[in-house]
Design an enzyme around this catalytic site. Structure first.
Site, PDB file in Angstrom:
ATOM      1  CE1 TYR A  74      -3.893   2.332   0.504  1.00  0.00           C
ATOM      2  CE2 TYR A  74      -2.452   3.104   2.289  1.00  0.00           C
ATOM      3  CZ  TYR A  74      -3.831   3.068   1.750  1.00  0.00           C
ATOM      4  OH  TYR A  74      -4.597   4.171   1.744  1.00  0.00           O
ATOM      5  CG  ASN A 119      -5.885   7.090  10.031  1.00  0.00           C
ATOM      6  OD1 ASN A 119      -4.956   7.855  10.190  1.00  0.00           O
ATOM      7  ND2 ASN A 119      -6.311   5.965  10.332  1.00  0.00           N
ATOM      8  N   GLY A 139      -2.381   0.560  22.905  1.00  0.00           N
ATOM      9  CA  GLY A 139      -3.369   1.540  22.404  1.00  0.00           C
ATOM     10  C   GLY A 139      -2.666   2.899  22.516  1.00  0.00           C
ATOM     11  NE  ARG A 156      -2.951   5.106  12.592  1.00  0.00           N
ATOM     12  CZ  ARG A 156      -1.846   4.343  13.215  1.00  0.00           C
ATOM     13  NH1 ARG A 156      -1.260   4.982  14.150  1.00  0.00           N
ATOM     14  NH2 ARG A 156      -1.484   3.265  12.598  1.00  0.00           N
ATOM     15  NE  ARG A 208      -0.796   7.774   9.426  1.00  0.00           N
ATOM     16  CZ  ARG A 208      -1.219   6.583   9.356  1.00  0.00           C
ATOM     17  NH1 ARG A 208      -2.656   6.270   9.421  1.00  0.00           N
ATOM     18  NH2 ARG A 208      -0.585   5.865   8.833  1.00  0.00           N
TER      19      ARG A 208
HETATM   20  P1  NAD Z   1     -12.733   2.015  -0.033  1.00  0.00           P
HETATM   21  O1  NAD Z   1     -11.927   0.590   0.252  1.00  0.00           O
HETATM   22  O2  NAD Z   1     -13.969   2.058   0.740  1.00  0.00           O
HETATM   23  O3  NAD Z   1     -12.729   2.319  -1.279  1.00  0.00           O
HETATM   24  C1  NAD Z   1     -11.973   1.916  -2.402  1.00  0.00           C
HETATM   25  C2  NAD Z   1     -12.743   1.823  -3.555  1.00  0.00           C
HETATM   26  O4  NAD Z   1     -11.822   1.366  -4.824  1.00  0.00           O
HETATM   27  C3  NAD Z   1     -13.756   0.687  -3.516  1.00  0.00           C
HETATM   28  O5  NAD Z   1     -14.969   0.751  -4.271  1.00  0.00           O
HETATM   29  C4  NAD Z   1     -13.073  -0.621  -4.308  1.00  0.00           C
HETATM   30  O6  NAD Z   1     -14.167  -1.603  -4.883  1.00  0.00           O
HETATM   31  C5  NAD Z   1     -12.465   0.189  -5.406  1.00  0.00           C
HETATM   32  N1  NAD Z   1     -11.318  -0.495  -6.030  1.00  0.00           N
HETATM   33  C6  NAD Z   1     -10.266  -1.209  -5.430  1.00  0.00           C
HETATM   34  N2  NAD Z   1      -9.597  -1.773  -6.117  1.00  0.00           N
HETATM   35  C7  NAD Z   1      -9.920  -1.565  -7.580  1.00  0.00           C
HETATM   36  C8  NAD Z   1      -9.612  -1.671  -8.635  1.00  0.00           C
HETATM   37  N3  NAD Z   1      -8.482  -2.623  -9.051  1.00  0.00           N
HETATM   38  N4  NAD Z   1     -10.270  -1.335 -10.044  1.00  0.00           N
HETATM   39  C9  NAD Z   1     -11.441  -0.641  -9.539  1.00  0.00           C
HETATM   40  N5  NAD Z   1     -11.880  -0.136  -8.387  1.00  0.00           N
HETATM   41  C10 NAD Z   1     -11.240  -0.761  -7.310  1.00  0.00           C
HETATM   42  O7  NAD Z   1     -11.653   2.888   0.844  1.00  0.00           O
HETATM   43  P2  NAD Z   1     -11.668   4.486   1.081  1.00  0.00           P
HETATM   44  O8  NAD Z   1     -11.460   4.672   2.417  1.00  0.00           O
HETATM   45  O9  NAD Z   1     -12.759   5.024   0.246  1.00  0.00           O
HETATM   46  O10 NAD Z   1     -10.455   5.043   0.177  1.00  0.00           O
HETATM   47  C11 NAD Z   1     -10.581   5.719  -0.951  1.00  0.00           C
HETATM   48  C12 NAD Z   1      -9.231   6.069  -1.541  1.00  0.00           C
HETATM   49  O11 NAD Z   1      -8.653   6.962  -0.542  1.00  0.00           O
HETATM   50  C13 NAD Z   1      -8.281   4.910  -1.584  1.00  0.00           C
HETATM   51  O12 NAD Z   1      -7.471   5.185  -2.782  1.00  0.00           O
HETATM   52  C14 NAD Z   1      -7.357   5.128  -0.382  1.00  0.00           C
HETATM   53  O13 NAD Z   1      -6.178   4.633  -0.580  1.00  0.00           O
HETATM   54  C15 NAD Z   1      -7.184   6.603   0.039  1.00  0.00           C
HETATM   55  N6  NAD Z   1      -7.142   6.977   1.484  1.00  0.00           N
HETATM   56  C16 NAD Z   1      -8.167   6.974   2.298  1.00  0.00           C
HETATM   57  C17 NAD Z   1      -7.993   7.043   3.621  1.00  0.00           C
HETATM   58  C18 NAD Z   1      -9.223   6.945   4.525  1.00  0.00           C
HETATM   59  O14 NAD Z   1      -8.933   6.985   5.627  1.00  0.00           O
HETATM   60  N7  NAD Z   1     -10.389   6.616   3.996  1.00  0.00           N
HETATM   61  C19 NAD Z   1      -6.921   7.462   4.144  1.00  0.00           C
HETATM   62  C20 NAD Z   1      -5.824   7.676   3.003  1.00  0.00           C
HETATM   63  C21 NAD Z   1      -5.948   7.355   1.877  1.00  0.00           C
HETATM   64  N1  UDP Z   2      -6.392  -0.662  15.576  1.00  0.00           N
HETATM   65  C1  UDP Z   2      -6.689  -1.420  16.839  1.00  0.00           C
HETATM   66  N2  UDP Z   2      -7.857  -2.258  16.859  1.00  0.00           N
HETATM   67  C2  UDP Z   2      -8.498  -2.591  15.657  1.00  0.00           C
HETATM   68  C3  UDP Z   2      -8.225  -1.870  14.266  1.00  0.00           C
HETATM   69  C4  UDP Z   2      -7.080  -1.141  14.468  1.00  0.00           C
HETATM   70  O1  UDP Z   2      -6.220  -1.090  17.803  1.00  0.00           O
HETATM   71  O2  UDP Z   2      -9.310  -3.110  15.691  1.00  0.00           O
HETATM   72  C5  UDP Z   2      -5.238   0.319  15.725  1.00  0.00           C
HETATM   73  C6  UDP Z   2      -4.282  -0.202  14.617  1.00  0.00           C
HETATM   74  O3  UDP Z   2      -3.169  -1.035  14.992  1.00  0.00           O
HETATM   75  C7  UDP Z   2      -3.598   1.238  14.355  1.00  0.00           C
HETATM   76  C8  UDP Z   2      -4.843   2.167  14.450  1.00  0.00           C
HETATM   77  O4  UDP Z   2      -5.782   1.392  15.297  1.00  0.00           O
HETATM   78  O5  UDP Z   2      -3.017   1.556  15.415  1.00  0.00           O
HETATM   79  C9  UDP Z   2      -5.486   2.515  13.191  1.00  0.00           C
HETATM   80  O6  UDP Z   2      -5.921   1.386  12.371  1.00  0.00           O
HETATM   81  P1  UDP Z   2      -6.554   1.513  11.238  1.00  0.00           P
HETATM   82  O7  UDP Z   2      -6.463  -0.003  10.552  1.00  0.00           O
HETATM   83  O8  UDP Z   2      -7.600   2.172  10.995  1.00  0.00           O
HETATM   84  O9  UDP Z   2      -5.736   2.435  10.035  1.00  0.00           O
HETATM   85  P2  UDP Z   2      -4.010   2.804   9.754  1.00  0.00           P
HETATM   86  O10 UDP Z   2      -3.194   2.071  10.537  1.00  0.00           O
HETATM   87  O11 UDP Z   2      -4.055   2.467   8.491  1.00  0.00           O
HETATM   88  O12 UDP Z   2      -4.046   4.014  10.157  1.00  0.00           O
END
Ligand code: NAD
Ligand code: UDP
Length: 309
Positions: A143, A172, A205, A209, A274
């Site tokens: 990722y 997040n 914990g 974030r 973060r």
């Molecule tokens: P999500 O998993 O709900 O959405 C991702 C979408 O992409 C889904 O609809 C999935 O079906 C689609 N998808 C995945 N692989 C695909 C492929 N190969 N072809 C076509 N569609 C595909 O996640 P989200 O939280 O909505 O995240 C959306 C975007 O924002 C992502 O690129 C993610 O990396 C980025 N992002 C989200 C967060 C967050 O906190 N939500 C944080 C950082 C970055």
């Molecule tokens: N986390 C947790 N319990 C859960 C899911 C996540 O303690 O059931 C923690 C995880 O280890 C991380 C933080 O929560 O430190 C955020 O995790 P998340 O998967 O939401 O996002 P990311 O790590 O990608 O920021």
């Protein structure tokens, strides 16, 4: 204005489609439904300016659009680690295809990048100028490195072809339309609390974030896309920082749940801290989050209460 939203049936994508429709855009939502759901966009299917296309972004596609919002990529560690090779292909080939499409039709290309480009950061809070501390061979690398490479591709298309790009580094974000089994912390804790199950805190914990409510983030997306001052990268997130233990306690209190907190092993390479430095977004987008954590959590709890009832 016609906008393409890849990953448009996902959590953030469906909120973006909704916002763009409300602003009068024609919207093409493209998704392979890995973590996206048709139900997320079902209310828009009858809208005359909305189209839904089942397509995988690792394959090229030709569409006539003015804006390309590239969001396709699973975002939850559980989902992106499920098939890590597919995840990195989605980031990199998805970026190549989104950029090729944008170049052909002279569209503006937006990338949903991530705070994960900073890895387990040694600089706190994280400004855009920080190059990050990322393990290139760990379980999060598919990722993190996929998104870092996608950013490189966006900037090389910009430098080499003059393509107008916009790169957002998203921190997040949570809210309604996340999946109950998404695996990310906010949904895990809310669903566990509502079901009366133990809340699973990984490690002590004490890792932190900073949680942004979805409506604030989507507003940042649109502002970034439509301004002319910067191509980015621009951090988008809420700078209020909490430990994961604090989040668990808040969710239990807010839901009046009888759930207990249990501790499970901390996953490898889990970032310890973060928080976004959002000075750039404040300056060039006149943007900052408005929804405090308690309010955003209330709205998200309401969504899951209805879903689970
Ligand atoms: P999500 O998993 O709900 O959405 C991702 C979408 O992409 C889904 O609809 C999935 O079906 C689609 N998808 C995945 N692989 C695909 C492929 N190969 N072809 C076509 N569609 C595909 O996640 P989200 O939280 O909505 O995240 C959306 C975007 O924002 C992502 O690129 C993610 O990396 C980025 N992002 C989200 C967060 C967050 O906190 N939500 C944080 C950082 C970055
Ligand atoms: N986390 C947790 N319990 C859960 C899911 C996540 O303690 O059931 C923690 C995880 O280890 C991380 C933080 O929560 O430190 C955020 O995790 P998340 O998967 O939401 O996002 P990311 O790590 O990608 O920021």
């Amino acid at each position: 204005m016609r906008s393409l939203v890849t990953g448009g049936a996902g959590f953030l994508g469906s909120h973006l489609c909704e916002r763009l429709l409300a602003e009068g855009h024609e919207v093409i939502c493209l998704d392979n439904f890995f973590t996206g759901r048709k139900a997320h966009v079902a209310p828009f299917l009858s809208h005359p300016r909305f189209e839904l296309v089942r397509h995988d972004v690792i394959d090229p596609i030709k569409l006539e659009v003015d804006r390309v919002y590239n969001l396709a990529c699973p975002a939850s560690p559980v989902h992106y680690q499920h098939n890590p090779i597919k995840t990195i292909k989605t980031s990199i080939l998805g970026a190549v295809n989104a950029l090729g499409l944008a170049k052909r039709v002279k569209a503006r290309a937006f990338l949903a990048s991530t705070s994960e480009v900073y890895g387990d950061p040694e600089v706190h809070p994280q400004p855009e100028s920080y190059w990050g501390h990322v393990n290139p061979i760990g379980i999060r690398s598919c990722y993190d490195e996929g998104k870092r490479c996608a950013e490189t591709l966006y900037f090389d298309y910009h430098r080499e072809h003059g393509l107008p790009i916009r790169v957002a580094r998203i921190f997040n974000t949570y809210g309604p339309r996340m999946l109950p089994d998404d695996g990310r912390v906010v949904t895990n804790f809310i669903v566990q609390a509502l079901k009366g199950e133990d809340l699973t805190v990984y490690g002590e914990g004490q890792q932190t974030r900073s949680f942004c409510y979805v409506d604030d983030l989507i507003d940042g997306f649109v502002r970034l896309m439509e301004q002319e001052e910067t191509v980015g990268p621009v951090n988008l997130g809420n700078p209020s920082e909490f430990t994961i233990l604090e989040l668990a306690e808040k969710v239990i209190a807010m839901t009046k749940s009888s759930s207990k907190i249990i501790h499970l092993p901390l996953p490898a390479d889990d970032p310890q801290q973060r928080r976004p430095d959002i000075s750039l977004a404040k300056k060039v987008l006149d943007w900052e989050p408005k929804v405090p954590l308690e309010e955003g959590l209330e709205r998200t709890v309401t969504f899951f209460r209805e879903m689970l009832s």
